[in-house]
Design a protein around this motif. Structure first.
Motif, mmCIF file in Angstrom:
data_model
loop_
_atom_site.group_PDB
_atom_site.id
_atom_site.type_symbol
_atom_site.label_atom_id
_atom_site.label_comp_id
_atom_site.label_asym_id
_atom_site.label_seq_id
_atom_site.Cartn_x
_atom_site.Cartn_y
_atom_site.Cartn_z
ATOM 1 N N SER A 1 0.807 -1.215 0.000
ATOM 2 C CA SER A 1 0.000 0.000 0.000
ATOM 3 C C SER A 1 0.842 1.267 0.000
ATOM 4 C CB SER A 1 -0.942 -0.007 1.206
ATOM 5 O OG SER A 1 -1.825 -1.097 1.126
ATOM 6 N N LEU A 2 1.909 1.287 0.813
ATOM 7 C CA LEU A 2 2.729 2.498 0.875
ATOM 8 C C LEU A 2 3.420 2.752 -0.455
ATOM 9 C CD1 LEU A 2 4.305 2.107 4.441
ATOM 10 C CD2 LEU A 2 2.383 3.551 3.750
ATOM 11 N N LEU A 3 3.949 1.681 -1.084
ATOM 12 C CA LEU A 3 4.585 1.845 -2.384
ATOM 13 C C LEU A 3 3.563 2.239 -3.449
ATOM 14 C CD1 LEU A 3 7.234 -1.019 -2.742
ATOM 15 C CD2 LEU A 3 7.632 1.439 -2.783
ATOM 16 N N LEU A 4 2.328 1.734 -3.286
ATOM 17 C CA LEU A 4 1.304 2.070 -4.257
ATOM 18 C C LEU A 4 0.980 3.571 -4.217
ATOM 19 C CD1 LEU A 4 -0.479 0.436 -6.293
ATOM 20 C CD2 LEU A 4 -2.329 0.724 -4.645
ATOM 21 N N VAL A 5 0.937 4.139 -3.006
ATOM 22 C CA VAL A 5 0.676 5.578 -2.873
ATOM 23 C C VAL A 5 1.792 6.381 -3.543
ATOM 24 C CG1 VAL A 5 0.477 7.488 -1.233
ATOM 25 C CG2 VAL A 5 -0.725 5.332 -0.798
ATOM 26 N N ALA A 6 3.048 5.968 -3.322
ATOM 27 C CA ALA A 6 4.173 6.668 -3.948
ATOM 28 C C ALA A 6 4.126 6.521 -5.465
ATOM 29 C CB ALA A 6 5.491 6.137 -3.398
ATOM 30 N N THR A 7 3.750 5.314 -5.931
ATOM 31 C CA THR A 7 3.640 5.080 -7.377
ATOM 32 C C THR A 7 2.524 5.939 -7.971
ATOM 33 O OG1 THR A 7 4.435 2.819 -7.073
ATOM 34 C CG2 THR A 7 3.304 3.303 -9.131
ATOM 35 N N HIS A 8 1.411 6.051 -7.252
ATOM 36 C CA HIS A 8 0.288 6.871 -7.719
ATOM 37 C C HIS A 8 0.702 8.334 -7.839
ATOM 38 C CE1 HIS A 8 -3.313 9.416 -6.717
ATOM 39 N NE2 HIS A 8 -3.778 8.740 -7.760
ATOM 40 N N ARG A 9 1.424 8.821 -6.852
ATOM 41 C CA ARG A 9 1.880 10.215 -6.883
ATOM 42 C C ARG A 9 2.790 10.452 -8.081
ATOM 43 N NH1 ARG A 9 4.777 10.194 -2.523
ATOM 44 N NH2 ARG A 9 2.941 10.224 -1.171
ATOM 45 N N ARG A 10 3.682 9.511 -8.308
ATOM 46 C CA ARG A 10 4.635 9.632 -9.428
ATOM 47 C C ARG A 10 3.886 9.575 -10.763
ATOM 48 N NH1 ARG A 10 8.083 10.358 -12.600
ATOM 49 N NH2 ARG A 10 10.100 9.344 -12.860
ATOM 50 N N LEU A 11 2.881 8.714 -10.870
ATOM 51 C CA LEU A 11 2.132 8.557 -12.113
ATOM 52 C C LEU A 11 1.339 9.826 -12.434
ATOM 53 C CD1 LEU A 11 1.192 6.788 -14.446
ATOM 54 C CD2 LEU A 11 -0.533 5.797 -12.918
ATOM 55 N N CYS A 12 0.707 10.428 -11.422
ATOM 56 C CA CYS A 12 -0.054 11.659 -11.639
ATOM 57 C C CYS A 12 0.868 12.773 -12.133
ATOM 58 C CB CYS A 12 -0.750 12.082 -10.350
ATOM 59 S SG CYS A 12 -2.116 10.992 -9.864
ATOM 60 N N ALA A 13 2.080 12.851 -11.560
ATOM 61 C CA ALA A 13 3.023 13.887 -11.982
ATOM 62 C C ALA A 13 3.448 13.671 -13.432
ATOM 63 C CB ALA A 13 4.241 13.884 -11.057
ATOM 64 N N GLU A 14 3.668 12.409 -13.833
ATOM 65 C CA GLU A 14 4.098 12.118 -15.201
ATOM 66 C C GLU A 14 2.995 12.431 -16.215
ATOM 67 O OE1 GLU A 14 6.813 11.002 -16.888
ATOM 68 O OE2 GLU A 14 7.987 11.382 -15.088
ATOM 69 N N LEU A 15 1.746 12.114 -15.861
ATOM 70 C CA LEU A 15 0.645 12.314 -16.796
ATOM 71 C C LEU A 15 0.099 13.738 -16.746
ATOM 72 C CD1 LEU A 15 -1.352 8.963 -16.393
ATOM 73 C CD2 LEU A 15 0.297 9.570 -18.162
ATOM 74 N N GLY A 16 0.396 14.457 -15.679
ATOM 75 C CA GLY A 16 -0.082 15.823 -15.558
ATOM 76 C C GLY A 16 -1.566 15.933 -15.297
ATOM 77 N N ARG A 17 -2.149 14.909 -14.681
ATOM 78 C CA ARG A 17 -3.565 14.942 -14.337
ATOM 79 C C ARG A 17 -3.828 14.002 -13.173
ATOM 80 N NH1 ARG A 17 -6.476 10.571 -17.026
ATOM 81 N NH2 ARG A 17 -5.149 9.487 -18.523
ATOM 82 N N ALA A 18 -4.925 14.236 -12.516
ATOM 83 C CA ALA A 18 -5.278 13.420 -11.358
ATOM 84 C C ALA A 18 -5.866 12.086 -11.805
ATOM 85 C CB ALA A 18 -6.276 14.169 -10.487
ATOM 86 N N ILE A 19 -5.465 11.041 -11.111
ATOM 87 C CA ILE A 19 -5.971 9.693 -11.381
ATOM 88 C C ILE A 19 -6.475 9.123 -10.055
ATOM 89 C CG2 ILE A 19 -5.372 7.373 -12.150
ATOM 90 C CD1 ILE A 19 -3.096 8.632 -13.731
ATOM 91 N N PRO A 20 -7.664 8.565 -10.002
ATOM 92 C CA PRO A 20 -8.132 7.948 -8.750
ATOM 93 C C PRO A 20 -7.180 6.836 -8.299
ATOM 94 C CG PRO A 20 -9.933 8.156 -10.323
ATOM 95 C CD PRO A 20 -8.673 8.474 -11.070
ATOM 96 N N LEU A 21 -6.805 6.861 -7.036
ATOM 97 C CA LEU A 21 -5.899 5.835 -6.507
ATOM 98 C C LEU A 21 -6.485 4.440 -6.644
ATOM 99 C CD1 LEU A 21 -3.305 5.113 -4.942
ATOM 100 C CD2 LEU A 21 -4.579 5.499 -2.823
ATOM 101 N N VAL A 22 -7.826 4.356 -6.572
ATOM 102 C CA VAL A 22 -8.456 3.048 -6.615
ATOM 103 C C VAL A 22 -8.187 2.336 -7.935
ATOM 104 C CG1 VAL A 22 -10.668 3.878 -7.556
ATOM 105 C CG2 VAL A 22 -10.627 1.841 -6.094
ATOM 106 N N LEU A 23 -7.894 3.084 -9.014
ATOM 107 C CA LEU A 23 -7.602 2.439 -10.296
ATOM 108 C C LEU A 23 -6.387 1.521 -10.192
ATOM 109 C CD1 LEU A 23 -8.158 5.144 -13.092
ATOM 110 C CD2 LEU A 23 -9.657 3.284 -12.364
ATOM 111 N N LEU A 24 -5.400 1.925 -9.389
ATOM 112 C CA LEU A 24 -4.186 1.096 -9.269
ATOM 113 C C LEU A 24 -4.475 -0.178 -8.495
ATOM 114 C CD1 LEU A 24 -3.102 4.014 -9.966
ATOM 115 C CD2 LEU A 24 -0.980 3.287 -8.874
ATOM 116 N N PHE A 25 -5.451 -0.115 -7.566
ATOM 117 C CA PHE A 25 -5.866 -1.339 -6.878
ATOM 118 C C PHE A 25 -6.651 -2.251 -7.818
ATOM 119 C CE2 PHE A 25 -5.117 1.098 -2.965
ATOM 120 C CZ PHE A 25 -4.500 0.136 -2.179
ATOM 121 N N GLU A 26 -7.536 -1.645 -8.609
ATOM 122 C CA GLU A 26 -8.398 -2.438 -9.484
ATOM 123 C C GLU A 26 -7.653 -3.012 -10.677
ATOM 124 O OE1 GLU A 26 -11.354 0.380 -10.522
ATOM 125 O OE2 GLU A 26 -12.558 0.076 -8.697
#
Length: 530
Positions: A455-480
C-alpha cells in the motif's frame, strides 16, 4: 498473561532493556508474523521440497518477507515414471536399475561402510572422485556431508542418466560425467548387464563373472543367509539371467586431463570400482597429480598378479596400504585396497557453499504465489520468492541463513510468460514501476503486488504517475488494475484524447528536464552576453 516473545532484562536503574526475540517473529506493516509458519505452509505444496522464510529490507527500506524455496526436480518423463525408493535412515530418494541390486549397494555403502574403513575418512570440505559411480549411491553417501564436492564418472549411458537424476533429486553438490576414466581418451564397446549392472565391464569375461557369482551364492549359503540354500539350488539359472548382456558404446578420458579442465587442485578420496579397468584408471594420472591425492579405495580384480602390482605401486608412492576381501567375496578374485598417506591431514577451511537462485525454475514455481494467496492472509505472502536447488548448510548440517542468496530481483522480474511493454504509455508505466519496486524490468502482465508492492509503495507510485501524466488519477484504479496492461488499457479507455495528451505531456517533460540538465555558460564565456 500474554507472552510477547520479547527477551528483556532489568537494568540496575529499573528500566527494561530489549535484547531481541525468543523466536523469529517480526512485525511488518503492523502485522506480527512468524516466518516459520509461512515456510511450513509453503512446504505443503507438492512441488516444494523445502523452504525457509526470512526478512530483509525492500527498495523502500521497509521490512518484507522473502521466501527461499527448494523446488522438487522435474525428471524426464521416462525417469519420472520409474519407481523411487527412500534409503533407510536417510532422506535420500533414488531411482534405480534393479531393486535387488539397489539393496546390495545400500548395505555395502551405507550399512557396512565399505569405502570408509581402515582410516579412510570423508570430512567437510573434501573433494571426492567417484569412478564407476553406477546409479550414484556412493556419490550420495559422500555428498550428503556439508561442503563435500563430488566428481562422478559413469560410462554406461543408462546408468549415467540414473546417476544424474539421483544427484538432482537430492540436491547433491556433484558434477556428473557420462564417461569413464582410463589410460587414454577413447570410445569403445562395453558389455552392460542390466540385471547385474555392477558387473558391467570393458573387459567382460563370462567365465570370470560366473565364477564370482557362484562364490557369492556359496558364501551366502555358508554364512546362513536367509533363503540362501533355495537360491543355491537355482544358482545356474539365476546366473544365466543376471549375465544377459548388451553391448553399448562408452567413452573414457584420462583423470589428469579432467583435473586440469576443472581446475581441481586436490583429491581427498579417489574411489575406483571399474570392473578390471583399475590399472587403466591409475595409468591416466600424470606424475605431478599423484601428490594431489590423499586417499584411495580401489576394488581390484586379482587377475595376473594385479593386486600385487597395484599395492606395490601405491606403496612406492608413499601410501599406507590395507588389502582385504569382503566376506561375501571370500575365495574370489575380488579385493578392496585402502590407501592413505600416513601424515595427518593439514587443517583446511571448509569450502564456502555458494547457493545461487535457479535461472530456469520448474513451471510449478509460477503457481506458488497464487496458491499461497489461497492458503494465508495477504500479509503472510512473501514479497519475493527465490527458487533454489538446495538450502545452504553449515559444516554441522544446520541451515546457514547468512549464506542464503539475496533476492534475485532480476529473476523475479523475468518470470515465465514475461511480456515487455508495447506502447509508450506501457513503457512509461513500466519505468515508474521499476523505479518504485527497485526492479530492472517488469512485464505488462506482472501484478504490482506480486512483485513486492504494498500500500505504501502504491501511494508513492500513484503520486509519481499523476506527476508524469499531468492529471489526477483515482488511486483506486491502481488497486483495481494491478498490471501494466490492465492499467494502461483503463487509462486509455477513460478518454481517447488522454493518451495523446499524456504522450505530449511526457515528451514536454522530457524536453524540460534535458534543458535543466544542460550546463549553464560561465561568466565571460562565449554566449554569456559579454
Amino acid at each position: 498473561m500474554y507472552r510477547t516473545g520479547d527477551r528483556v532484562r532489568h537494568r540496575a536503574d529499573g528500566e527494561l532493556e530489549f535484547l531481541g526475540r525468543v523466536d523469529h517473529q517480526v512485525k511488518i506493516r503492523g502485522y506480527r508474523i512468524e516466518p516459520g509458519e509461512v515456510a511450513r505452509i509453503l512446504k505443503d505444496h507438492p512441488a516444494v521440497a523445502d523452504a525457509v522464510v526470512t526478512v530483509d529490507r525492500g527498495p523502500d527500506g521497509a521490512p518484507r518477507l522473502v521466501g527461499h524455496v527448494v523446488m522438487r526436480p522435474v525428471l524426464p518423463d521416462d525417469l519420472a515414471r520409474r519407481p523411487r525408493h527412500t534409503l533407510a535412515a536417510t532422506a535420500l530418494e533414488v531411482v534405480f536399475q534393479r531393486r535387488s541390486e539397489l539393496d546390495h549397494f545400500y548395505q555395502d555403502i551405507f550399512v557396512h561402510r565399505t569405502y570408509v574403513r581402515h582410516g579412510i575418512a570423508i570430512e567437510p570440505g573434501d573433494t571426492v572422485v567417484d569412478v564407476g559411480a553406477n546409479i550414484g549411491l556412493f556419490t550420495l553417501f559422500a555428498g550428503m556431508r556439508p561442503g563435500v564436492r563430488v566428481l562422478s564418472f559413469e560410462p554406461v549411458p543408462a546408468l549415467a542418466r540414473l546417476l544424474a537424476a539421483n544427484v538432482e533429486l537430492n540436491g547433491i553438490d556433484a558434477q556428473v560425467f557420462d564417461h569413464g576414466l582410463g589410460a587414454t581418451d577413447a570410445t569403445r564397446p562395453m558389455t552392460f548387464y542390466p540385471d547385474s549392472s555392477g558387473m558391467s565391464s570393458f573387459h567382460a569375461d563370462p567365465d570370470e563373472e560366473r565364477a564370482v557369482l557362484r562364490r557369492v551364492f556359496d558364501n551366502e549359503r555358508r554364512h546362513g543367509h536367509a533363503d540362501a540354500r533355495a537360491v543355491a539350488e537355482h544358482a545356474e539359472e539365476l546366473i544365466d539371467a543376471r549375465l544377459r548382456g548388451e553391448v553399448v558404446q562408452a567413452r573414457t578420458r584420462r583423470l589428469s586431463d579432467v583435473l586440469r579442465e576443472r581446475a581441481i587442485d586436490r583429491i581427498d578420496l579417489l574411489k575406483v570400482d571399474v570392473q578390471k579397468c583399475e590399472l587403466e584408471v591409475l595409468a591416466g594420472i600424470d606424475e605431478p597429480d599423484w601428490a594431489r591425492i590423499r586417499q584411495l579405495v580401489v576394488e581390484v580384480h586379482d587377475v595376473d598378479g594385479r593386486l600385487a602390482a597395484i599395492t606395490g605401486e601405491l606403496e612406492r608412492r608413499g601410501f599406507a596400504i590395507t588389502a582385504e576381501q569382503d566376506p561375501l567375496f571370500a575365495g574370489s578374485i575380488m579385493w578392496n585396497v585402502y590407501a592413505r598417506r600416513p601424515e595427518p591431514r593439514a587443517p583446511r577451511p571448509v569450502r564456502p557453499v555458494r547457493v545461487e537462485p535457479l535461472a530456469d525454475p520448474p513451471a510449478a514455481f509460477a503457481e506458488l504465489r497464487p496458491w499461497l494467496k489461497q492458503q494465508v492472509p495477504h500479509y503472510l505472502v512473501p514479497a519475493v520468492l527465490v527458487p533454489l536447488r538446495a538450502l545452504p548448510r553449515t559444516p554441522n548440517g544446520k541451515l546457514d541463513r547468512a549464506a542464503l542468496p539475496a533476492p534475485d530481483l532480476a529473476l523475479a522480474a523475468a518470470a515465465p510468460g514475461h511480456v515487455a511493454p508495447r506502447s509508450e504509455l506501457e513503457r512509461m508505466l513500466a519505468a515508474i514501476w521499476c523505479e518504485q519496486l527497485g526492479l530492472p524490468r517488469v512485464g505488462i502482465h506482472d501484478s504490482f503486488f506480486d512483485l513486492g508492492g504494498h500500500s505504501l509503495l502504491l501511494v508513492a507510485t500513484h503520486r509519481r504517475l499523476c506527476a508524469e501524466l499531468g492529471r489526477a488519477i483515482p488511486l483506486v484504479l491502481l488497486f483495481e488494475h494491478p498490471t501494466i496492461a490492465g492499467l494502461a488499457a483503463r487509462l486509455e479507455s477513460d478518454d481517447p484524447g488522454h493518451a495523446a495528451r499524456d504522450e505530449a505531456h511526457r515528451r514536454g517533460e522530457l524536453r524540460r528536464r534535458r534543458l535543466q540538465q544542460r550546463p549553464r555558460p560561465r561568466s565571460g564565456s562565449p554566449g554569456s552576453g559579454s
